[in-house]
Motif scaffolding. Structure first.
Motif, PDB file in Angstrom:
ATOM      1  N   PHE A  94       0.812  -1.214   0.000  1.00 28.75           N
ATOM      2  CA  PHE A  94       0.000   0.000   0.000  1.00 28.75           C
ATOM      3  C   PHE A  94       0.847   1.267   0.000  1.00 28.75           C
ATOM      4  CE2 PHE A  94      -3.331  -3.017   1.009  1.00 28.75           C
ATOM      5  CZ  PHE A  94      -4.276  -2.602   0.094  1.00 28.75           C
ATOM      6  N   ALA A  95       2.004   1.235   0.626  1.00 26.53           N
ATOM      7  CA  ALA A  95       2.905   2.400   0.562  1.00 26.53           C
ATOM      8  C   ALA A  95       3.341   2.623  -0.877  1.00 26.53           C
ATOM      9  CB  ALA A  95       4.111   2.191   1.469  1.00 26.53           C
ATOM     10  N   ASP A  96       3.655   1.546  -1.574  1.00 31.16           N
ATOM     11  CA  ASP A  96       4.062   1.629  -2.979  1.00 31.16           C
ATOM     12  C   ASP A  96       2.909   2.158  -3.835  1.00 31.16           C
ATOM     13  OD1 ASP A  96       6.117   1.035  -5.021  1.00 31.16           O
ATOM     14  OD2 ASP A  96       4.646  -0.456  -5.713  1.00 31.16           O
ATOM     15  N   ARG A  97       1.697   1.677  -3.580  1.00 31.61           N
ATOM     16  CA  ARG A  97       0.522   2.144  -4.329  1.00 31.61           C
ATOM     17  C   ARG A  97       0.271   3.627  -4.105  1.00 31.61           C
ATOM     18  NH1 ARG A  97      -3.618  -0.952  -6.449  1.00 31.61           N
ATOM     19  NH2 ARG A  97      -5.270   0.247  -5.467  1.00 31.61           N
ATOM     20  N   ARG A  98       0.405   4.070  -2.853  1.00 30.47           N
ATOM     21  CA  ARG A  98       0.191   5.494  -2.565  1.00 30.47           C
ATOM     22  C   ARG A  98       1.214   6.350  -3.314  1.00 30.47           C
ATOM     23  NH1 ARG A  98      -0.742   3.284   2.503  1.00 30.47           N
ATOM     24  NH2 ARG A  98       1.377   3.769   3.191  1.00 30.47           N
ATOM     25  N   GLY A  99       2.468   5.893  -3.342  1.00 26.26           N
ATOM     26  CA  GLY A  99       3.503   6.626  -4.075  1.00 26.26           C
ATOM     27  C   GLY A  99       3.218   6.680  -5.562  1.00 26.26           C
ATOM     28  N   TYR A 100       2.784   5.568  -6.119  1.00 24.91           N
ATOM     29  CA  TYR A 100       2.445   5.494  -7.542  1.00 24.91           C
ATOM     30  C   TYR A 100       1.295   6.457  -7.868  1.00 24.91           C
ATOM     31  CZ  TYR A 100       0.646   3.516 -11.923  1.00 24.91           C
ATOM     32  OH  TYR A 100       0.183   3.337 -13.199  1.00 24.91           O
ATOM     33  N   LYS A 101       0.261   6.436  -7.028  1.00 23.01           N
ATOM     34  CA  LYS A 101      -0.890   7.316  -7.259  1.00 23.01           C
ATOM     35  C   LYS A 101      -0.463   8.775  -7.172  1.00 23.01           C
ATOM     36  CE  LYS A 101      -5.552   8.469  -5.756  1.00 23.01           C
ATOM     37  NZ  LYS A 101      -6.678   8.147  -4.877  1.00 23.01           N
ATOM     38  N   GLN A 102       0.304   9.122  -6.158  1.00 26.38           N
ATOM     39  CA  GLN A 102       0.737  10.512  -5.977  1.00 26.38           C
ATOM     40  C   GLN A 102       1.554  10.991  -7.176  1.00 26.38           C
ATOM     41  OE1 GLN A 102      -0.314  12.568  -3.608  1.00 26.38           O
ATOM     42  NE2 GLN A 102       0.781  14.201  -4.666  1.00 26.38           N
ATOM     43  N   GLU A 103       2.447  10.141  -7.656  1.00 23.85           N
ATOM     44  CA  GLU A 103       3.288  10.494  -8.817  1.00 23.85           C
ATOM     45  C   GLU A 103       2.434  10.770 -10.051  1.00 23.85           C
ATOM     46  OE1 GLU A 103       6.193   8.001 -11.719  1.00 23.85           O
ATOM     47  OE2 GLU A 103       6.628   7.827  -9.585  1.00 23.85           O
ATOM     48  N   ARG A 104       1.460   9.906 -10.303  1.00 16.64           N
ATOM     49  CA  ARG A 104       0.591  10.075 -11.480  1.00 16.64           C
ATOM     50  C   ARG A 104      -0.324  11.283 -11.328  1.00 16.64           C
ATOM     51  NH1 ARG A 104       0.630   6.052 -15.387  1.00 16.64           N
ATOM     52  NH2 ARG A 104      -1.555   6.446 -15.888  1.00 16.64           N
ATOM     53  N   LEU A 105      -0.787  11.544 -10.110  1.00 12.96           N
ATOM     54  CA  LEU A 105      -1.605  12.733  -9.872  1.00 12.96           C
ATOM     55  C   LEU A 105      -0.793  13.994 -10.144  1.00 12.96           C
ATOM     56  CD1 LEU A 105      -3.557  11.733  -6.635  1.00 12.96           C
ATOM     57  CD2 LEU A 105      -4.567  12.260  -8.884  1.00 12.96           C
ATOM     58  N   GLU A 106       0.442  14.027  -9.663  1.00  7.74           N
ATOM     59  CA  GLU A 106       1.299  15.197  -9.871  1.00  7.74           C
ATOM     60  C   GLU A 106       1.582  15.439 -11.347  1.00  7.74           C
ATOM     61  OE1 GLU A 106       4.739  14.506  -7.408  1.00  7.74           O
ATOM     62  OE2 GLU A 106       3.591  14.792  -5.554  1.00  7.74           O
ATOM     63  N   LYS A 107       1.668  14.369 -12.123  1.00  8.27           N
ATOM     64  CA  LYS A 107       1.917  14.495 -13.561  1.00  8.27           C
ATOM     65  C   LYS A 107       0.622  14.757 -14.334  1.00  8.27           C
ATOM     66  CE  LYS A 107       6.011  11.540 -13.732  1.00  8.27           C
ATOM     67  NZ  LYS A 107       6.587  10.293 -14.238  1.00  8.27           N
ATOM     68  N   GLY A 108      -0.511  14.681 -13.651  1.00 11.38           N
ATOM     69  CA  GLY A 108      -1.795  14.908 -14.307  1.00 11.38           C
ATOM     70  C   GLY A 108      -2.222  13.773 -15.209  1.00 11.38           C
ATOM     71  N   ILE A 109      -1.753  12.559 -14.926  1.00  9.80           N
ATOM     72  CA  ILE A 109      -2.085  11.419 -15.796  1.00  9.80           C
ATOM     73  C   ILE A 109      -2.878  10.339 -15.058  1.00  9.80           C
ATOM     74  CG2 ILE A 109      -0.207  11.804 -17.445  1.00  9.80           C
ATOM     75  CD1 ILE A 109       1.419   9.658 -15.969  1.00  9.80           C
ATOM     76  N   TRP A 110      -3.448  10.677 -13.921  1.00 11.59           N
ATOM     77  CA  TRP A 110      -4.291   9.741 -13.186  1.00 11.59           C
ATOM     78  C   TRP A 110      -5.654   9.696 -13.876  1.00 11.59           C
ATOM     79  CZ3 TRP A 110      -3.227   6.127  -9.760  1.00 11.59           C
ATOM     80  CH2 TRP A 110      -4.234   5.578  -8.980  1.00 11.59           C
ATOM     81  N   THR A 111      -6.093   8.500 -14.289  1.00 15.56           N
ATOM     82  CA  THR A 111      -7.319   8.358 -15.074  1.00 15.56           C
ATOM     83  C   THR A 111      -8.473   7.831 -14.225  1.00 15.56           C
ATOM     84  OG1 THR A 111      -6.866   6.077 -15.718  1.00 15.56           O
ATOM     85  CG2 THR A 111      -5.925   7.820 -17.126  1.00 15.56           C
ATOM     86  N   ASP A 112      -9.663   7.854 -14.784  1.00 20.08           N
ATOM     87  CA  ASP A 112     -10.824   7.260 -14.113  1.00 20.08           C
ATOM     88  C   ASP A 112     -10.620   5.760 -13.929  1.00 20.08           C
ATOM     89  OD1 ASP A 112     -12.094   9.717 -13.987  1.00 20.08           O
ATOM     90  OD2 ASP A 112     -13.344   9.351 -15.768  1.00 20.08           O
ATOM     91  N   GLU A 113      -9.988   5.118 -14.908  1.00 17.97           N
ATOM     92  CA  GLU A 113      -9.700   3.684 -14.800  1.00 17.97           C
ATOM     93  C   GLU A 113      -8.716   3.421 -13.660  1.00 17.97           C
ATOM     94  OE1 GLU A 113      -9.457   5.321 -17.848  1.00 17.97           O
ATOM     95  OE2 GLU A 113     -11.373   4.597 -18.593  1.00 17.97           O
ATOM     96  N   ASP A 114      -7.718   4.306 -13.536  1.00 12.94           N
ATOM     97  CA  ASP A 114      -6.774   4.192 -12.419  1.00 12.94           C
ATOM     98  C   ASP A 114      -7.518   4.293 -11.085  1.00 12.94           C
ATOM     99  OD1 ASP A 114      -4.510   3.992 -14.078  1.00 12.94           O
ATOM    100  OD2 ASP A 114      -4.208   6.167 -14.092  1.00 12.94           O
ATOM    101  N   GLU A 115      -8.439   5.225 -11.001  1.00  6.77           N
ATOM    102  CA  GLU A 115      -9.188   5.422  -9.752  1.00  6.77           C
ATOM    103  C   GLU A 115     -10.078   4.223  -9.449  1.00  6.77           C
ATOM    104  OE1 GLU A 115     -10.213   7.074  -6.189  1.00  6.77           O
ATOM    105  OE2 GLU A 115      -8.607   7.707  -7.545  1.00  6.77           O
ATOM    106  N   ASP A 116     -10.715   3.670 -10.490  1.00  9.15           N
ATOM    107  CA  ASP A 116     -11.543   2.472 -10.290  1.00  9.15           C
ATOM    108  C   ASP A 116     -10.701   1.320  -9.749  1.00  9.15           C
ATOM    109  OD1 ASP A 116     -13.763   3.834 -11.197  1.00  9.15           O
ATOM    110  OD2 ASP A 116     -13.712   2.930 -13.213  1.00  9.15           O
ATOM    111  N   GLU A 117      -9.532   1.124 -10.338  1.00  9.17           N
ATOM    112  CA  GLU A 117      -8.646   0.047  -9.867  1.00  9.17           C
ATOM    113  C   GLU A 117      -8.185   0.347  -8.450  1.00  9.17           C
ATOM    114  OE1 GLU A 117      -5.655  -2.528  -8.834  1.00  9.17           O
ATOM    115  OE2 GLU A 117      -5.191  -0.411  -9.103  1.00  9.17           O
ATOM    116  N   TRP A 118      -7.860   1.602  -8.180  1.00  3.34           N
ATOM    117  CA  TRP A 118      -7.428   2.022  -6.844  1.00  3.34           C
ATOM    118  C   TRP A 118      -8.504   1.673  -5.802  1.00  3.34           C
ATOM    119  CZ3 TRP A 118      -3.234   3.883  -4.355  1.00  3.34           C
ATOM    120  CH2 TRP A 118      -3.445   4.450  -3.093  1.00  3.34           C
TER     121      TRP A 118
END
Length: 182
Positions: free
Chosen positions: A55-79
């Protein structure tokens, strides 16, 4: 199949037929007699360090993608499908023979759906794990077992009949009485 070493699940050249994928695997695994059974693996409790790292790794991955503006609806559904609140483990077979590592029951890149609802009934889980096992073993061509559908059985029989008609060696020849006329 001919295994060369003592097979873990069946005797060499033994066939099992069943009306469903699950019924075939229940027979092959000798469920109810072999010690193999479906069990809930509580990852959060049984390996908390690994669970927390995941989960620490997942949080880091999500934060990185959010900062780059590439977090998608599909990413959020999987999250949302795997949060610290709702993802604590999964169902699996336990008690498998020494020749099989439970962590390798399904191959890399498997399409088997992870059963992560601890509220599922053992009967439903066992049925689903049996279906998944049939499909997975068919896809990975487990060295010891070969699975068939009704269509592939017919194709195999046609192949053996062709081999016999051409005077080649074929499956089942050793069980025929040479005096019998077919």
């Amino acid at each position: 199949m001919e295994a060369g070493i003592k097979p873990a699940y069946m005797r060499e050249y033994q066939w099992v037929f069943g009306a469903t994928k699950a019924s075939v695997i229940e027979t092959v695994l000798r469920l109810g007699r072999s010690g193999i059974h479906a069990a809930w693996y509580n990852w959060k409790e049984q390996d908390p360090e690994s669970w927390e790292f995941f989960f620490a790794d997942r949080r880091g991955y999500k934060q990185e993608r959010l900062e780059k503006g590439i977090w998608t609806d599909e990413d959020e559904d999987e999250w949302q499908s795997r949060t610290e609140e709702n993802y604590h483990g999964w169902w699996r077979f336990e008690g498998v023979p020494d020749s099989s590592s439970i962590d390798e029951w399904f191959g890399i890149g498997t399409s088997a759906e992870e059963l992560s609802d601890p509220g599922m009934s053992v009967v439903a889980v066992t049925h689903r794990l049996c279906e998944q096992t049939f499909d997975e073993w068919r896809d990975v061509e487990l060295w010891e077992l070969e699975t068939h559908t009704p269509e592939s059985v017919q194709d195999t029989i046609k192949y053996w009949q062709k081999e016999k008609a051409e005077g080649q060696d074929y499956y089942g020849r050793e069980n025929e009485n040479p005096k019998d006329q077919h």
